[in-house]
Design an enzyme around this catalytic site. Structure first.
Site, PDB file in Angstrom:
ATOM      1  N   ASN A   9       0.876  -1.177   0.000  1.00  0.00           N
ATOM      2  CA  ASN A   9       0.000   0.000   0.000  1.00  0.00           C
ATOM      3  C   ASN A   9       0.912   1.227   0.000  1.00  0.00           C
ATOM      4  O   ASN A   9       1.483   1.563   1.022  1.00  0.00           O
ATOM      5  CB  ASN A   9      -0.875  -0.045   1.259  1.00  0.00           C
ATOM      6  N   HIS A  95      -9.377   1.344   4.755  1.00  0.00           N
ATOM      7  CA  HIS A  95      -8.123   1.555   5.484  1.00  0.00           C
ATOM      8  C   HIS A  95      -8.361   2.545   6.628  1.00  0.00           C
ATOM      9  O   HIS A  95      -9.149   3.479   6.493  1.00  0.00           O
ATOM     10  CB  HIS A  95      -7.056   2.084   4.514  1.00  0.00           C
ATOM     11  N   GLU A  97      -6.747   4.991   7.600  1.00  0.00           N
ATOM     12  CA  GLU A  97      -6.537   6.405   7.247  1.00  0.00           C
ATOM     13  C   GLU A  97      -7.762   6.964   6.532  1.00  0.00           C
ATOM     14  O   GLU A  97      -8.095   8.137   6.693  1.00  0.00           O
ATOM     15  CB  GLU A  97      -5.264   6.549   6.394  1.00  0.00           C
ATOM     16  N   GLY A 170       2.718   2.625  10.671  1.00  0.00           N
ATOM     17  CA  GLY A 170       3.679   3.707  10.472  1.00  0.00           C
ATOM     18  C   GLY A 170       4.387   4.134  11.752  1.00  0.00           C
ATOM     19  O   GLY A 170       5.050   5.166  11.785  1.00  0.00           O
TER      20      GLY A 170
HETATM   21  P1  PGA Z   1       3.049   0.532   7.580  1.00  0.00           P
HETATM   22  O1  PGA Z   1       1.562   0.745   6.973  1.00  0.00           O
HETATM   23  O2  PGA Z   1       3.554  -0.766   7.033  1.00  0.00           O
HETATM   24  O3  PGA Z   1       3.806   1.726   7.112  1.00  0.00           O
HETATM   25  O4  PGA Z   1       2.881   0.483   9.082  1.00  0.00           O
HETATM   26  C1  PGA Z   1       0.686  -0.331   6.811  1.00  0.00           C
HETATM   27  C2  PGA Z   1      -0.636   0.141   6.240  1.00  0.00           C
HETATM   28  O5  PGA Z   1      -1.120   1.212   6.633  1.00  0.00           O
HETATM   29  O6  PGA Z   1      -1.235  -0.551   5.380  1.00  0.00           O
END
Ligand code: PGA
Length: 248
Positions: A9, A95, A97, A170
């Site tokens: 992603n 997701h 976000e 993240g």
């Molecule tokens: P990350 O993100 O691997 O940067 O923690 C995963 C995601 O949000 O799909």
């Protein structure tokens, strides 16, 4: 056995040129891997270019979002048929976000999955709890509510679940392999109770997956793959994650 499934992603990163550069370097690194399903989800602007480059490879193409109407006056949105014509087989829906910054509710997520499936797009449905929920012992309650709302009136065909604890995205903080396995087992139990075909469904883990931790996560019987953000942005890092996902 469920085939491991690793998805990248890219979120809002990479221009068309950067997408080309990544894909040209990545294809040779994974060309001999047939035991893992691999998906790239670049931003919308890179889809057509990526689609052309990925033709006749073992890498699938996905989008990061879709709208729940077929067409019309919805400025800035993208329909499932547009994603199909750009070469996508798959779309990521719900997701955290999207839920956090774009106010997506389980009801909206449900409408998006219904229309995506009607158009034969495969779906990766993301669910996950906040740190506050986990610390209050509400993890499973929250996930069950997300599953109930997001999968309302839907069979499980061509749906993958991505379990992504929000506190691990993240942040460099990964769920322990035990936490991931236990939560996936609970998700599967919910699926068994409420839907047909739960044993065939793949459940990916997401949240700070990297080459160093992918093997121990994939060694868990309930972890069928990963949805990877930050560590999917460099070809060698993502290729190592794909290679590390082969079940021993
Ligand atoms: P990350 O993100 O691997 O940067 O923690 C995963 C995601 O949000 O799909």
């Amino acid at each position: 056995m469920r085939k491991p499934y690793i998805a990248a992603n890219w979120k809002m990163t990479k221009t068309i040129e950067e997408t080309e550069e990544f894909i040209n370097a990545f294809i040779p690194l994974v060309k001999d891997i047939s035991d893992v399903d691999i998906l790239l989800a670049p931003p919308l602007t890179s889809l057509s270019t990526a689609s052309a480059l990925l033709k006749s490879t073992n890498i699938k193409l996905g989008a990061q979002n879709v709208y729940f109407e077929e067409s019309g006056a919805y400025t800035g949105e993208t329909s499932p048929s547009m994603l199909l014509s750009a070469g996508c087989s798959t779309v990521i829906i719900g997701h955290s976000e999207r839920r956090q910054f774009f106010a997506e509710t389980d009801e909206v997520v449900n409408k998006k999955i219904i229309l995506a499936r009607k158009n034969n797009l495969e779906v990766i449905l993301c669910i996950g709890e906040s740190l506050e929920d986990r610390e209050a012992g509400r993890t499973f309650e929250v996930l069950a509510k997300q599953l109930t709302g997001s999968l309302k009136d839907l069979p499980l065909d061509e749906i993958t679940i991505a379990y992504e604890p929000i506190w691990a995205i993240g942040t460099g903080k990964t769920a322990t392999k035990e936490q991931a396995n236990e939560t996936h087992a609970n998700i599967r139990e919910w699926l068994r109770k409420n839907k047909e075909g739960a044993d065939a469904i793949r459940i990916q883990y997401g949240g700070s997956v990297k080459p160093e931790n992918v093997e121990e996560l994939m060694a868990q019987p309930e972890v069928d793959g990963a949805l990877v953000g930050g560590a999917s942005l460099k070809p060698d890092s993502f290729a190592k994650i794909v290679a590390g996902a082969i079940k021993k």
